[in-house]
Scaffold this motif. Sequence first.
Motif: not given
Lengths: 547, 326, 276
Positions: A223-231
């Motif tokens: 809800f605060l936006g997807r983190p940039y790092l995949d994992r």
Amino acid sequence: MIKKFLAVLLVFAVFGCGQKKSDSGAEPEVSRKRAIPNAVYGDAVVVSMLGDATGLIYNITSDSASHDVADKIYNGLVRYDKNMNIVGDLADSWEIVDDGKGIIFHLNQDVRWHDGKPFTAEDVEFTYKFMIDDKTPTSYDADFRLVSKFEIIDKYTVKVSYNEPFAPALISWGMPMLPKHLLQGQDVKKSPLLRRPVGTGPYKFLEWKAGDSITLVANDDYFLGRPYLDRYIFRIIPDTATTFLELLNGSIDIMGLSPLQWSKQTDSNPRFTSQYNKHMYLASSYDYVGYNQKKPMFQDKRVRQALAYATPKQDIIKGLQFGLGVEATGPYKPGTVWYNPNVKKYDYNIETAKKLLAQAGYKDTNGDGIVEKEGKPLKFELITNQGNTVRTSICEVLQKSWEKIGVKVDIRVLEWATFINEYINKQKFDAVVLGWNILNDPDLYDVWYSGNCGGQKLNFICYQNKELDEQLIAGRKEFDPQKRKEYYFKAQEILAEDQPYTFLMVPNALVAVSKRFNEVRPAPAGIGYNQEDWWVEKDKQKYSFQK
Amino acid sequence: MLRYIAARLAGMIPLLFGITLICFFVIHLAPGDPAQFLASMNPKFSETAYQKFEKMYGLDKPLPEQYIIWLKRVAVLDFGESFSQDGKTVTAKIMERMPVTIYLNVMGMLLIFLIALPLGVWSAYKQNSLFDKSVTVFVFIGFAVPTFWLALLCMYYFGVIKGWLPISGLTSYNFDQLSFLGKVWDVAWHSFLPVLLSVFGGLAGLSRFARNSMLEVLGEDYIISARARGLSERRVVFKHALKNAMLPVVTILGLSVPGLIGGSVIFESIFGIAGMGQLFYQAVMMRDYPVVMGILVMGAVLTLIGNLIADICYGLVDPRIRYGKK
Amino acid sequence: MAKNRLLGKVKGSYLFYSGLAVVLFFIILAVFAPVIATHDPTAIDLNNIFAAPSAEHFFGTDELGRDVFSRILYGSRISLFVGFVAVGISLIIGVFLGLIAGYFGGWTDIIIMRIVDIMLCFPAFFLILAVIAFLNPSVFNVMAVIGLTGWMGVTRLVRAEVMSVKTRDYITAAQVQGISGRIIMFKHILPNVMTPIFVTATLGIAGAILTESSLSFLGLGVQPPTPSWGNILTAGKDNIMFAWWLSMFPGLAIFVTVLGYNLLGEGLRDILDPKN
């Protein structure tokens, strides 16, 4: 449609260990985006842990490894921001009502659990009931048991009430919220969520290889936006020497360094400097020597003060911490609002220490180098827990320096279970070298209130002082920070004068972080508070993953 | 023969019983208990938390009763649940560690046998030669070096400076995405150093054993007479002597069965390997009684079976020993 | 005649000599540690930490500025002491039980050997670990634990030897004359089994020194400020790249000593074994 296309494209990356993604247009489908200009998705962060997690429901575990992992998976209603102010997390806002006896939380209406179900007031109520349920194996129930009434006002509003004002109440709702639809009516000890957690947080659980690694993936719907790092990958490496070798090898992205590594093994090593940046900030903990007040020799304030004067704090910081830390004078972190800089200080002074001992009636009458009073030599055992080399070294330094004022000390380093159970909880010790975490709420009730002396409680040195108790009780009920501060300033003066502890130092947190991450900005809250914002340029990305 | 085995198996039951009894009481009477880990040094636990945990773990009952409860479960091969918060059964915990440990130990043991036996036999044959002496010194060097120290030196040199070998762990981060051959290669590459070092450390025992055994046989009358009869040296040594010298070695194989599941906690810590050694060590430290008991009982059973196998093997290969007949 | 043969064997055994030399060298170092040491091994100098080896500090200084050379000297006392006492404990228990089991046989033998079986069912290091975690890791407990978990092999060895010696004519003769079992055991049988015991003991000391260093690695060995080779080495392991002297010298000390005892033991076996 886009998803299918992506899957085809990414198949080519399967065998590419460490290969960069070939297609820069392959952006994940996210419902909300973060607002960092130019930031791109991809790559991963690898951190090391010394031990494996025990379970991944934050609320019922108590080891730091489990908490580090669970922290990325769950959210509470509130949290601390980078400057250690309380801000909303799952709650958009809150109101303090009923003269401080109630809090109304307004929840964010766009939050979904990792399995897609919406997060609502029901989940908050469930979490509260879960915490106070006698069948729940949690050790964080104390604050929740003070709640006198819990009401659901509407789908996204809850109200909690207390019998009397309780200042630390607000932050106690930083406890992670748990999914009602998955845990309701279940025996939590057997819940699959312990091994495959479902939260609301920035990362979703992917895989746990026992004793080896835990892997989390970015939550596209966060809800605060997807983190940039995949994992987010946690690797379990039990040995610190090995961990440092892995760091030099570039296989770990973040590591807490020892003062020695920080000052001697990094700047001169091109392997390190080419790959990592170093970040330093004051840690939220302090080390101390505690004197068991039940022992007659420590009941005399002058003896405690003498030992404080004979403690070379500066040498300890310089020698054991390579100067990477500051003197502690009380239970708060220097530089924070609660810290009182004007308390009595005990600068290293052997003569003053000797004088104080003499005033207390201790003199070396038989010439053996140890002072006595009424025929009893001033000698005691200093214990600490095994596994913390700094504390062991502190013991050794103290032993040598207290010898100079005629105090004989024996050191005993004990394995943790024995240390706690046989010595601390049973109060069978003379003096102890230990550390406390410094919490952001200034409440000192647990550790210093007279009534908390006794088996398994935190005032195990049994320091009892009426005047201090009054401050602690008043401070707990006061919401106005300015007025609260006065109580705790007074408390610090009392502690400094009485020296039930000799406060030693607040060490620095020393962290190495891989240079490829952007947006790493140390703040009073440390370094991980904005981890979701970290990102890596396409050409610097190190890891790539098949969807 | 069958009767002999049956009798031996029956004899194991009281032994096992004794072992579990000793283990159980030693562990439970030791200072520290699992409940305190969750309740101690934690400002946010309530006063009832400790009792709550004790009850949950069944630690509030008298010790003999706890033992009976445990025994009843073990009788149906249920080792119970671990005290740690992941709620796994002891069997599951052991099973997730077992493959790694068995893999490393089998590799190690295989190489030790392959290297140590020829070394030992040849040293015996060339007793007191330069070769014999060099081998003696070499295998004892392996034995005498503190393993964790050597391991760190090797990791630093081959891992960091040369970059030839991975430093720790058993797989790469992208293991799941590798092809089958890729996976095999990945594991082999990661386990090279740990296996190599454990082989180096373990050569001494077996090679000395083989050497002594061979020496003994070479001194026997029938070898001397075989030589006197003018049989070719190769035939004497490799047909007659070697065959007999290997008899005692067979027993060693049986005795190493329990060693296959025991991991070295030091090796595993240094190399970051999630094996049995770590599991047991953590369990002891956290006072996770069910896990400690589970591992000890499994180890004990394997040891007893290993001993039995060793005896049986010995009987099978040595015609002088016959079981079950007076 | 026999003596000459023995002497001849001793002369030819370089390994035995080098082992003996190493063992004696370290015993001398340990005994004269206070004379040889250049510093007080516990004297802390926080202004001089991690100093590289120099004329002042032959082996450099450690994380508290203590002299590593002096610490290793004093550590040799602890490490050798641990080795000797631990092996002493195993020998006393092992020889005693082995003698009784072998000599009396019957139920005594069965019970003792069952106890041995039970003890052997616990992997040795597991056993040590468990016990050490429950006792506290003082020097005494470390010795006791290593000793108490290492006697089973000795018992088996002694029992086997006794059983073979027992059937010899001179023992039967003594029994016929009505000499008490105790005297037969200690006066007539024991001397005959001394050889293998001696070899085992030598190898056992090496093992005990290594075990102590392993325990130290886990933080369960001899505790500071008492220096032992194991805990000096462990303290140095985190600085293997930066302060190599902290791990190199104790590592070498352990290595050379253990090697020495092993060569000595093997040498003894070769010399005393009548078959060679």
